[in-house]
Design an enzyme around this catalytic site. Structure first.
Site, PDB file in Angstrom:
ATOM      1  CE1 TYR A  51      -4.091   1.961   0.583  1.00  0.00           C
ATOM      2  CE2 TYR A  51      -2.802   3.102   2.256  1.00  0.00           C
ATOM      3  CZ  TYR A  51      -3.931   3.016   1.458  1.00  0.00           C
ATOM      4  OH  TYR A  51      -4.898   3.997   1.547  1.00  0.00           O
ATOM      5  CE  LYS A  77      -3.814   4.966  -1.572  1.00  0.00           C
ATOM      6  NZ  LYS A  77      -4.816   5.413  -2.569  1.00  0.00           N
TER       7      LYS A  77
END
Length: 253
Positions: free
Chosen positions: A154, A158
């Site tokens: 993640y 991001k």
């Protein structure tokens, strides 16, 4: 936001949470909104709320990581709602795990939805924006881009979103298209509730621990993110591009 003509927007991952809040805010700002998510039926409640408030909206089911599905979805929006010139890449998933336990599937799933999805959606929409010589692209990053235990996938996705945003801003700026990213911190959504459940604690207890480190003394809400999206999507934000806004109740970077 005041617009001279009705613009059409697409919000991905808009069936619930942050995406739903963003879709409702853009509709209130006067835009027609394509509410896009994996399950079209799940989008209909948001569409109904927008229409009940006097707005125009369309439920669209598509996997943002599927190239053909993205192409078909964007073409449908253009035909049924209007050529899109505002795109909010919000769709996301989490597959948290410590690095030594993380599977390749967990890595790929997160990368595909966040990064591949943002790329495919942006590529599919940019032609309408450059033709109109006007466009607004808003990508959802996260404070996890700065690094977060158990989120190698993640965090990498991001952080990638931020680099992607800055590059799109450079490439499309001469066509009147801006690209910006919002990096929320703790936002109270179904996703953060699921995180608490996975940890085996109540959401209230989980929230209390997180909030004690937030300078403004509360958790974020989808409406907070929607307000920032509204600004970036506005007519007046045409000289703001390639920026990352950390929306976390206090400084993060």
């Amino acid at each position: 936001m005041t617009v001279t003509t009705t613009r059409t927007s697409i919000v991905t991952g808009a069936a619930r949470g942050i995406g739903a809040g963003v879709a409702q805010r853009l509709a209130a700002d006067g835009l027609a909104v394509a509410v896009l998510d994996l399950d079209e039926v799940a989008c209909k409640a948001v569409v109904a709320e927008i229409e009940a408030a006097g707005g125009r909206a369309l439920a669209v089911g598509a996997d943002v990581a599927d190239e053909d599905a993205v192409r078909a979805a964007v073409e449908r929006v253009a035909a049924e709602l209007g050529e899109p010139t505002v795109l909010v890449n919000n769709a996301g998933v989490i597959r948290d795990n410590l690095l030594f336990k993380m599977t390749a599937t967990e890595w790929d799933t997160v990368m595909n939805v966040h990064l591949r999805g943002a790329f495919l959606m942006t590529r599919a929409v940019q032609g309408y924006m450059t033709k109109a010589n006007w466009g607004r692209i808003v990508n959802l990053s996260s404070t996890s881009a700065l690094g977060n235990r158990g989120q190698a996938n993640y965090a990498a996705a991001k952080a990638g979103i931020q680099g992607f945003t800055k590059t799109v801003a450079v490439e499309l700026g001469k066509y009147g298209v801006t690209a910006n990213a919002i990096a929320p911190g703790f936002i109270e959504t179904e996703m953060t509730m699921a995180t608490a459940q996975r940890m085996g604690v109540s959401f209230d207890d989980f929230k209390a621990v997180v909030i004690k480190d937030i300078p403004v003394g509360r958790g974020g809400r989808p409406a907070d993110v929607a307000h920032a999206v509204s600004f970036f999507a506005s007519e007046g934000a045409g000289f703001v591009s390639g920026q990352v806004l950390y929306l976390a109740g206090g400084p993060k970077a």
